[in-house]
Design a protein around this motif. Sequence first.
Motif, PDB file in Angstrom:
ATOM      1  N   GLU A 118       5.132 -11.886  -8.211  1.00 43.55           N
ATOM      2  CA  GLU A 118       3.761 -12.179  -8.638  1.00 43.55           C
ATOM      3  C   GLU A 118       3.697 -13.203  -9.775  1.00 43.55           C
ATOM      4  O   GLU A 118       2.793 -14.059  -9.774  1.00 43.55           O
ATOM      5  CB  GLU A 118       3.052 -10.887  -9.033  1.00 43.55           C
ATOM      6  CG  GLU A 118       1.572 -11.089  -9.319  1.00 43.55           C
ATOM      7  CD  GLU A 118       0.876  -9.792  -9.643  1.00 43.55           C
ATOM      8  OE1 GLU A 118      -0.346  -9.708  -9.427  1.00 43.55           O
ATOM      9  OE2 GLU A 118       1.546  -8.855 -10.124  1.00 43.55           O
ATOM     10  N   ARG A 128      -1.696  -8.978  -5.563  1.00 48.35           N
ATOM     11  CA  ARG A 128      -1.026  -7.836  -4.941  1.00 48.35           C
ATOM     12  C   ARG A 128      -1.947  -7.137  -3.944  1.00 48.35           C
ATOM     13  O   ARG A 128      -3.146  -7.020  -4.170  1.00 48.35           O
ATOM     14  CB  ARG A 128      -0.624  -6.802  -5.988  1.00 48.35           C
ATOM     15  CG  ARG A 128       0.530  -7.195  -6.866  1.00 48.35           C
ATOM     16  CD  ARG A 128       0.913  -6.017  -7.750  1.00 48.35           C
ATOM     17  NE  ARG A 128       1.810  -6.434  -8.826  1.00 48.35           N
ATOM     18  CZ  ARG A 128       2.280  -5.614  -9.751  1.00 48.35           C
ATOM     19  NH1 ARG A 128       1.928  -4.336  -9.728  1.00 48.35           N
ATOM     20  NH2 ARG A 128       3.088  -6.066 -10.693  1.00 48.35           N
ATOM     21  N   LEU A 146       2.141  -9.580  -1.548  1.00 48.02           N
ATOM     22  CA  LEU A 146       1.042 -10.374  -2.095  1.00 48.02           C
ATOM     23  C   LEU A 146       0.207 -10.997  -0.981  1.00 48.02           C
ATOM     24  O   LEU A 146       0.689 -11.206   0.131  1.00 48.02           O
ATOM     25  CB  LEU A 146       1.595 -11.479  -2.996  1.00 48.02           C
ATOM     26  CG  LEU A 146       2.609 -11.070  -4.073  1.00 48.02           C
ATOM     27  CD1 LEU A 146       3.088 -12.303  -4.827  1.00 48.02           C
ATOM     28  CD2 LEU A 146       2.012 -10.040  -5.029  1.00 48.02           C
TER      29      LEU A 146
END
Length: 201
Positions: A118, A128, A146
């Motif tokens: 991330e 997410r 993601l």
Amino acid sequence: MSLADVKYLPEAPAHDAEIEAINDEAFGPGRFVLAAYKIRESGGHDRSMSFVAVKDDTVIASVRMTRVAAGAGRAMMLGPLAVRPAFKNLGIGRRLVAIALEAAAKAGAPAVMLVGDEPYYGPLGFKRFPRGQITMPRPVDLDRLLHHEIRPGAVARFVGEVCHADTARVADLAPAVARASANPQSSIDPVIQVAPQQRAS
């Protein structure tokens, strides 16, 4: 090195050997047991949305996209993204991601997902998945699942185990078909047509 020397091109079969070498260098043989690789093995990637970075006629980075499904949802899965060590931290990987996302949007893809970090992909437009919304065919760190939504509402429909779109069961579309019948204004995510011709696993 000047980034002006780097060309970004659609992936072609002639690039396959160099791409394989880059991925082997970046991920090693362990990549073949990863969940994302298992999905890609089921139907291959989409060259129309996959790209390479080339310098002096040599591939120095690559990103691939694969059509995937989860429940009634459809998306593209980005990865692997890999850059040769000598060319890392120059923005080449980020540029490839941007090009791939633009191609996905133009092709009508509802969303793009990936398995990655991330901190790297967040600034590129990824968030997410809510925990438990999707699963992968092999173990994976849930914090690395993601998504980048292109069509509003597309991520909410992407539920359950992720698989290659070519292997998605027709039954998975049943809820969407029912909604479309009840509301003629709505539509099912279209199947994305395959045109001729820092890392996500």
